[in-house]
Design a protein around this motif. Structure first.
Motif, PDB file in Angstrom:
ATOM      1  N   GLU A  69       0.867  -1.058   0.024  1.00 55.78           N
ATOM      2  CA  GLU A  69       0.051   0.051   0.039  1.00 55.78           C
ATOM      3  C   GLU A  69       0.718   1.287  -0.074  1.00 55.78           C
ATOM      4  OE1 GLU A  69      -3.456   2.154   2.755  1.00 55.78           O
ATOM      5  OE2 GLU A  69      -2.885  -0.058   3.145  1.00 55.78           O
ATOM      6  N   ASN A  72       3.113   0.948  -4.116  1.00 54.57           N
ATOM      7  CA  ASN A  72       2.690  -0.162  -4.797  1.00 54.57           C
ATOM      8  C   ASN A  72       3.548  -0.397  -6.311  1.00 54.57           C
ATOM      9  OD1 ASN A  72       2.205   2.008  -6.500  1.00 54.57           O
ATOM     10  ND2 ASN A  72      -0.163   1.508  -6.691  1.00 54.57           N
ATOM     11  N   LYS A  79      -2.765  -2.389  -7.294  1.00 57.68           N
ATOM     12  CA  LYS A  79      -3.330  -2.229  -5.976  1.00 57.68           C
ATOM     13  C   LYS A  79      -2.901  -3.427  -5.008  1.00 57.68           C
ATOM     14  CE  LYS A  79      -7.158   0.785  -7.257  1.00 57.68           C
ATOM     15  NZ  LYS A  79      -8.686   1.279  -7.053  1.00 57.68           N
TER      16      LYS A  79
END
Length: 400
Positions: A69, A72, A79
């Protein structure tokens, strides 16, 4: 970076040190070693960032999900990882099941999100680590006809006229007619059929593999409709290194053994038997792929991609798996990475590993490594202490 897998203790898992999952975790996870119990069924080792069990960075205990997160680029800018990588150790049969394709998954999730948890498909590949037993896809119409006709209890349950369609019209539709009749059979008729078949198999004169699978399934799930599905589905006996690919809507069940599994990230399952859980029979019959195949056609073949590497490349973009098997005679080898990163687990052997420009670290049995996209390769120098050499599996995005 080294990571720790997330361990699942489902009822069907192998107990204690009999479990390959536990064997690998004990080699690599000090906290697991403190909690290990011989009476616990260690079923699955998850490697990835799945929300239900993300891996942890070994050095810090931080979730790999947070690492991705925050940056990335480590997985090529997406994601999350598109796959979940696993080791499975199985003693009791898993449910006979199918997974919907992407379009079906979206529709099911929209209409029943309480049952179908996400809108993604769930293709899977399984590679045997030990002798492995599974059900996979429907038998051919001819084989199914001969089997249903051979056993009078099945003929009585399905109906002679319905079974005869397999001979008159040996196609998907005739298989569907027979399986639909099975799945709509009253429970009292299922119980009667299984009892009569059990008496036949106790005489010890039937096919050894069929007898073994019947007894195995009926032992753990007595009088379950899934016990009769074994006559409809191919019984696949896998040796280490052999694989099956489970496409959308192909019925399957793992029965026993240890395997590597890689799948698209999803929890969507439609069950047909060998389970106390909900069976969505009408959705199952609507979506099943009733194509009949031989056992030989169910094996999924690998492709050589290096002197000691074999690629299992399924017809989906979500994942691929590479088996790395380096003999004792080789001192150095390089594992290539891909543009979306990868995860590597070591099954046998020892090596000093280096990411380009970074310090050496040890890889041994049970070690798991997340290789971010910026790393082009992992260089290995072997300390050969195992007669089988060095064996590892690598999960990665299928951009080949």
């Amino acid at each position: 970076m080294e990571i720790l897998g997330n361990i699942k203790t489902y009822d069907w898992g192998s107990l204690g040190s009999q479990s390959k999952v536990a064997q690998l975790a004990l080699k690599n996870d000090e906290n697991f070693a403190k909690e290990f119990n011989e009476s616990t069924p260690y079923a699955e080792l998850w490697m990835g960032d799945h929300v239900s069990g993300p891996s942890l960075i070994k050095a810090t205990g931080e979730s790999i999900s947070k690492i991705i997160e925050n940056d990335n680029s480590s997985i090529g800018g997406t994601k999350s990882l598109p796959f979940l990588f696993k080791v499975l150790s199985i003693t009791k049969p898993l449910s006979i099941q199918v997974h919907p394709n992407k379009e079906q998954a979206e529709r099911l999730h929209a209409s029943r999100p309480d049952v179908y948890k996400d809108p993604n498909h769930k293709p899977e590949i399984s590679i045997a680590l030990t002798d492995f037993l599974a059900l996979c896809g429907f038998r051919t119409p001819t084989e199914l006809y001969n089997l249903l006709k051979k056993y009078q209890p099945l003929t009585d349950l399905i109906g002679g006229d319905t079974i005869d369609e397999l001979q008159k019209q040996p196609n998907n539709e005739s298989i569907k007619m027979c399986y639909t009749k099975l799945m709509h059979s009253p429970q009292e008729e299922i119980v009667k059929c299984i009892a009569e078949l059990s008496s036949i198999f106790k005489e010890g004169k039937e096919d050894a593999t069929l007898t073994k699978v019947f007894d195995h399934c009926n032992h753990y799930f007595p009088n379950d409709i899934g016990v009769l599905s074994i006559f409809f589905l191919n019984i696949v006996q896998m040796k280490p290194g052999q694989a099956i690919f489970l496409a959308a809507n192909v019925p399957h069940a793992y029965l026993s053994g240890d395997c590597i599994e890689c799948m698209a990230c999803s929890d969507n399952v439609i069950r047909a038997g060998l389970t106390p859980k909900f069976k969505d029979v009408e959705t199952l019959l609507e979506m099943l792929d009733f194509t009949g195949n031989t056992v030989e056609e169910k094996f999924f073949q690998s492709i050589p991609v290096g002197p000691y590497s074999e690629l299992f490349k399924p017809p989906v973009k979500d994942f691929a798996v590479i088996q790395v098997k380096v003999p004792n005679s080789v001192q150095n080898y390089c594992i290539e990475n891909r543009s979306n990163g990868s995860i590597i687990i070591v099954l046998k052997g020892n090596a000093s590993a280096a990411f380009k420009g970074r310090e050496l670290f040890e890889l041994k049995e049970g070690s798991i490594v997340f290789v971010p996209a910026c790393i082009k390769s992992v260089g290995l120098t072997f300390n050969h202490s195992d007669q089988d050499g060095f064996i590892a599996y690598q999960a990665l995005y299928n951009d080949f």
